[in-house]
Design a protein around this motif. Sequence first.
Motif, mmCIF file in Angstrom:
data_model
loop_
_atom_site.group_PDB
_atom_site.id
_atom_site.type_symbol
_atom_site.label_atom_id
_atom_site.label_comp_id
_atom_site.label_asym_id
_atom_site.label_seq_id
_atom_site.Cartn_x
_atom_site.Cartn_y
_atom_site.Cartn_z
ATOM 1 N N SER A 154 19.922 -20.770 37.084
ATOM 2 C CA SER A 154 20.193 -21.241 38.454
ATOM 3 C C SER A 154 19.597 -20.295 39.482
ATOM 4 C CB SER A 154 21.704 -21.325 38.716
ATOM 5 O OG SER A 154 22.260 -22.283 37.899
ATOM 6 N N ALA A 155 19.744 -18.989 39.246
ATOM 7 C CA ALA A 155 19.220 -17.992 40.185
ATOM 8 C C ALA A 155 17.696 -18.087 40.256
ATOM 9 C CB ALA A 155 19.652 -16.597 39.753
ATOM 10 N N LEU A 156 17.048 -18.254 39.108
ATOM 11 C CA LEU A 156 15.580 -18.348 39.073
ATOM 12 C C LEU A 156 15.098 -19.636 39.751
ATOM 13 C CD1 LEU A 156 15.221 -16.974 35.463
ATOM 14 C CD2 LEU A 156 14.246 -15.887 37.490
ATOM 15 N N ASN A 157 15.834 -20.714 39.538
ATOM 16 C CA ASN A 157 15.544 -21.974 40.228
ATOM 17 C C ASN A 157 15.659 -21.799 41.731
ATOM 18 O OD1 ASN A 157 14.796 -24.430 38.990
ATOM 19 N ND2 ASN A 157 16.683 -24.353 37.786
ATOM 20 N N TYR A 158 16.708 -21.074 42.130
ATOM 21 C CA TYR A 158 16.935 -20.812 43.551
ATOM 22 C C TYR A 158 15.737 -20.055 44.137
ATOM 23 C CZ TYR A 158 18.726 -18.667 47.790
ATOM 24 O OH TYR A 158 18.849 -18.239 49.090
ATOM 25 N N ASN B 212 18.053 -23.373 28.714
ATOM 26 C CA ASN B 212 18.241 -22.002 29.193
ATOM 27 C C ASN B 212 17.686 -20.938 28.245
ATOM 28 O OD1 ASN B 212 20.212 -21.882 27.223
ATOM 29 N ND2 ASN B 212 21.913 -22.189 28.664
ATOM 30 N N VAL B 213 16.722 -21.345 27.396
ATOM 31 C CA VAL B 213 16.054 -20.362 26.543
ATOM 32 C C VAL B 213 14.580 -20.336 26.945
ATOM 33 C CG1 VAL B 213 15.624 -19.592 24.180
ATOM 34 C CG2 VAL B 213 17.631 -21.001 24.676
ATOM 35 N N PHE C 251 6.100 -14.920 41.705
ATOM 36 C CA PHE C 251 5.961 -16.161 42.468
ATOM 37 C C PHE C 251 4.702 -16.095 43.343
ATOM 38 C CE2 PHE C 251 6.755 -19.154 45.857
ATOM 39 C CZ PHE C 251 7.265 -20.251 45.176
ATOM 40 N N ILE C 252 4.543 -14.983 44.055
ATOM 41 C CA ILE C 252 3.375 -14.786 44.932
ATOM 42 C C ILE C 252 2.076 -14.826 44.123
ATOM 43 C CG2 ILE C 252 2.177 -13.021 46.305
ATOM 44 C CD1 ILE C 252 4.949 -12.211 47.406
ATOM 45 N N LEU C 253 2.126 -14.260 42.921
ATOM 46 C CA LEU C 253 0.923 -14.200 42.077
ATOM 47 C C LEU C 253 0.635 -15.535 41.379
ATOM 48 C CD1 LEU C 253 1.547 -10.694 40.438
ATOM 49 C CD2 LEU C 253 -0.119 -11.242 42.219
ATOM 50 N N GLY C 254 1.496 -16.521 41.634
ATOM 51 C CA GLY C 254 1.299 -17.832 41.005
ATOM 52 C C GLY C 254 1.716 -17.861 39.552
ATOM 53 N N LEU C 255 2.619 -16.930 39.188
ATOM 54 C CA LEU C 255 3.027 -16.821 37.780
ATOM 55 C C LEU C 255 4.453 -17.313 37.535
ATOM 56 C CD1 LEU C 255 1.685 -13.177 37.171
ATOM 57 C CD2 LEU C 255 0.626 -15.290 36.367
ATOM 58 N N ALA C 256 5.073 -17.884 38.567
ATOM 59 C CA ALA C 256 6.471 -18.295 38.407
ATOM 60 C C ALA C 256 6.568 -19.544 37.539
ATOM 61 C CB ALA C 256 7.095 -18.560 39.777
ATOM 62 N N PHE D 227 11.748 -23.652 36.174
ATOM 63 C CA PHE D 227 13.056 -23.483 35.537
ATOM 64 C C PHE D 227 13.960 -24.697 35.751
ATOM 65 C CE2 PHE D 227 11.707 -19.024 35.969
ATOM 66 C CZ PHE D 227 11.933 -18.594 34.669
ATOM 67 N N SER D 228 13.341 -25.844 36.103
ATOM 68 C CA SER D 228 14.173 -27.002 36.456
ATOM 69 C C SER D 228 14.737 -27.739 35.244
ATOM 70 C CB SER D 228 13.385 -27.950 37.350
ATOM 71 O OG SER D 228 12.248 -28.408 36.668
ATOM 72 N N GLY D 229 14.192 -27.484 34.049
ATOM 73 C CA GLY D 229 14.736 -28.152 32.862
ATOM 74 C C GLY D 229 13.882 -27.816 31.656
#
Length: 252
Positions: free
Chosen positions: A189-193, A159-160, A140-145, A148-150
């Motif tokens: 959900s966890a990744l979205n969180y 979810n794939v 996330f910090i590296l701007g690579l996240a 995952f919203s859809g």
Amino acid sequence: MNRQFKGIVIKEKPTGEKGKLLYVLTESQGVVQVTATGARSISASYLKSVQLFAYSELSVYEKNGRMTLTEASLIESFYGIRSDLSAFAAASYMAELCFLVSVAENDGVLSLFLNALYALANSLAETKLVKAVFEYCLCFILGLAPDFSGCAACGEKGNVFSFAESELFCRDCLPQGEETFELGDAAVSALNYLNRCAKNKILSFSLTGEDKDTFCAFCEKYLLYAADIAPKTLDFYKEIENGILPQSKNDT
Ligand SMILES: [Zn+2]
């Protein structure tokens, strides 16, 4: 020139007769090298601050780009990590990741590392979960996240994950012939969180059983793939996790 800054020792090497070369992760200068003469002598005034994972306010004398430690005031030793081999291995791995990716600006890597060490030292969460959250937050910090919203194609629930596209898909839109990763709803959900939560709430979610294993496997795989790094200490962590104790040097 005398300078002061806060930093945590993420790597150390012996130097000179009784000294150490410290690699210190700082808030705004990335990783800096600081020579601590006499650091391996028991009488050194800053002995506690020149240990691995010691977080301190450091005073240095800087000349020609070289820093020499003059004084140190320990803020946190994270000593609890040393009594748990798995936590120690995870901390060593995270330290190497900091070393590999940190850049000279206030990028949040230091505060993420401190949060993770605090969680490990105080057993606030399972080691493998702390490691996985650290890996993903580093992305996330590296701007690579990724988003995952859809599903990236139709917007419906997906979810794939496709590594080649670095995007999430539903089963109907999934590109063919690419390496994919089945995340499942709970891991998504966890990744979205984690993409949305406050920095001090990164461990405030729960995952159990297979969902947790999937999440942990994904975070590791995604970081190594997206940041294109191969940390050496990951093998050590895995050996400990799998119950293979490191061989003592005297065993050979
Ligand atoms: Zn779709």
